[in-house]
Design an enzyme around this catalytic site. Sequence first.
Site, mmCIF file in Angstrom:
data_model
loop_
_atom_site.group_PDB
_atom_site.id
_atom_site.type_symbol
_atom_site.label_atom_id
_atom_site.label_comp_id
_atom_site.label_asym_id
_atom_site.label_seq_id
_atom_site.Cartn_x
_atom_site.Cartn_y
_atom_site.Cartn_z
ATOM 1 N N ARG A 147 -66.470 52.952 27.692
ATOM 2 C CA ARG A 147 -67.474 53.972 28.025
ATOM 3 C C ARG A 147 -68.896 53.430 28.039
ATOM 4 N NH1 ARG A 147 -66.229 58.319 23.668
ATOM 5 N NH2 ARG A 147 -68.189 59.211 24.470
ATOM 6 N N LYS B 208 -69.050 45.672 23.286
ATOM 7 C CA LYS B 208 -69.743 46.822 22.708
ATOM 8 C C LYS B 208 -70.545 46.455 21.471
ATOM 9 C CE LYS B 208 -67.292 50.092 20.736
ATOM 10 N NZ LYS B 208 -66.510 51.322 20.483
ATOM 11 N N GLY C 275 -54.355 48.876 18.713
ATOM 12 C CA GLY C 275 -54.687 49.857 17.706
ATOM 13 C C GLY C 275 -55.291 49.249 16.446
ATOM 14 N N THR C 276 -55.811 50.142 15.608
ATOM 15 C CA THR C 276 -56.516 49.707 14.404
ATOM 16 C C THR C 276 -55.585 49.041 13.391
ATOM 17 O OG1 THR C 276 -56.249 51.952 13.543
ATOM 18 C CG2 THR C 276 -58.344 51.425 14.635
ATOM 19 N N GLU D 254 -54.978 61.711 13.884
ATOM 20 C CA GLU D 254 -55.880 61.354 14.966
ATOM 21 C C GLU D 254 -56.127 62.561 15.867
ATOM 22 O OE1 GLU D 254 -57.461 58.602 15.368
ATOM 23 O OE2 GLU D 254 -56.440 57.237 13.990
ATOM 24 N N ASN E 41 -70.100 54.639 21.213
ATOM 25 C CA ASN E 41 -69.087 54.481 22.249
ATOM 26 C C ASN E 41 -69.647 54.609 23.657
ATOM 27 O OD1 ASN E 41 -66.529 54.234 20.651
ATOM 28 N ND2 ASN E 41 -67.223 56.203 19.864
ATOM 29 N N ARG F 87 -100.323 34.554 21.578
ATOM 30 C CA ARG F 87 -99.035 33.877 21.689
ATOM 31 C C ARG F 87 -98.776 32.994 20.469
ATOM 32 N NH1 ARG F 87 -99.062 30.915 27.230
ATOM 33 N NH2 ARG F 87 -96.927 30.408 26.547
ATOM 34 N N ASN G 183 -105.312 22.562 29.430
ATOM 35 C CA ASN G 183 -104.643 21.800 28.374
ATOM 36 C C ASN G 183 -103.423 21.028 28.857
ATOM 37 O OD1 ASN G 183 -103.566 24.394 28.826
ATOM 38 N ND2 ASN G 183 -102.480 24.364 26.883
#
Length: 461
Positions: free
Chosen positions: A15, A22, A77-78, A153, A226, A336, A389
Amino acid sequence: MNLNVVIMAAGKGTRMRSALPKVLHKLAGLPLLQHVLRSSAELQAQRTVLVTGHGAEAVEATVGADVRCVRQMPQLGTGHAVQQAVPALDDTAGTTLILNGDVPLIRPATARALAEACAETKLALLTVTLADATGYGRIVRSADGQQILAIVEHKDASDAQRQIREVYTGMMAAPTAALKRWVAALKNDNAQQEFYLTDIVAMAVSEGVPVVSAQPADETEVLGVNSPLQLAELERRLQRRHAEAQMEAGVRLADPARFDQRGLLSCGQDVEIDVNCIFEGSVTLGDGVQVGANCVIRNATIAAGAQIRPFTHIDGEADGVTVGEGSLIGPFARLRPGAVLGREVHIGNFVEVKNSTLADGAKANHLAYLGDATVGARVNYGAGSITANYDGANKHRTVIGDDVHVGSNCVLIAPITLGAGGTIGGGSTISKNTPENQLTVSRAKQLSLPNWTRPVKVKKP
C-alpha cells in the site's frame, strides 16, 4: 534482564506504492526501522535479530554489525517470520521481545515494561484500546475479562469479535524456550494460508501459561505505517510530540503545527521559533536565539542572542556550523559546512559562507561568497565580492586581516592574504598579497571612445 529482541521487517508494504522497502520510508528524517532500533538499543539485549524479506539487501545495509539479520523468503506470515529468527536467538536469554519495524514510535520504557511483564514465565501481549480497530487482531478475554484467551485476526473475526476495541499491537514478549516450541507447532490452516504468530496465545492457554497484557502510554506508540497517508499522519503526531516537549521546556513556537524536528534540538531559555522551520541532525540554540520563518537548520550550534532571519539555510553536514553570540544571519543567507562565525557577525541576504571563519564583528551584508577563507575582526566585505578559491583542481585559502574593507564586486584569487587595515577598491581583481593599511586597486583603465556607434541589426532581404 536476559533478553533477545526480534524486529520484524520483512513486509513489502504494497500500500506504500513504492519500490522502497516499507521500513526504509522516513519519519522525521529517519527510516522507520531506525526509530525501532534506537528504542531497542536502550534495552541492552543480549541479541537483536532483524527479520528481512522484501528489499532485504537494502534493509540490511542500514543496520550495524551488532544486529543479526535473517531472511524470510517467501513471506508466509508473522509466525513464519519468527520461525526464521529462532535459530539466531540466544538460548541463555530467558525472554524474547518481538517488535515491528513499521511501528516506529514505541518508547523504550514501554518495550521494557512488556518484557518485564513476561518475567520469563508468561506470554505478555502489548494491547491498546482504539476507537477504530479495523485491521487489528482482537483480544478475546474470558467472561470476567481477567484472562486473555486468544487473538483473532481482523479478517478471520466474526461480526461480534469485530466489535471488540482492545487490539493486539503486533508486539509481544515470551519465554524464549516456550516461544521456540510454540512457533515450531504453528499451522497455516486459515483463510490466508499463513502462519500466524497470534496462534501461540491458544497454545499458551492450553499449557496453562498465563497470558498477560501491557499497555503503552498512548496509542501513538503502537500505530503502524502501511500507506503514505498513515505515514503523514504519524509524522504530524510525532512533530506535535516534539513541539509540546519544546514548549514545556520554555521554547516559544509561533505555531506548533508548523514546526518540524528531524533530529536532536537542544534549546536554551527564551528561544523563539517562527513558523515552517525545519531542524535536522543535531542543533543547539543558545539563550535568547530567534529563528525567523521558513528556516532550515542542520547540524549547527547557534550561540546566545543570535538572530536567524527568515528563509536562511544552515547546513553543517558532517563538519557543522557555528554561529557566535549576537550574530545576525539572513534573511536568505546560506551557511555551509565549516562555517565558524564569531560574536556579532553579520551575514546578510544572498551571502554564502563555506569552510570559513569570521572573527568578531565581521560583516558580509549583501550578495557575496566566502569560501575557504579566514576573515579577521571587523572586516567589511562588500556586495558582489567573492573568494575565488578553486583553480579547477585544488582549493586554496584567502586570509583577510583585521579591519580590512573589501569594496563591492571584488574577486580575491586564492591563495592570497590581505593585510590588516587595508582597503580593496571596488571592482578590483586581486591576485597578489596586499599590504597593511593601504588602498589597493586593480582595474582596467577607464576609456571613452569618441565617434563609436553601436552595431545595428542587419535586416535580411
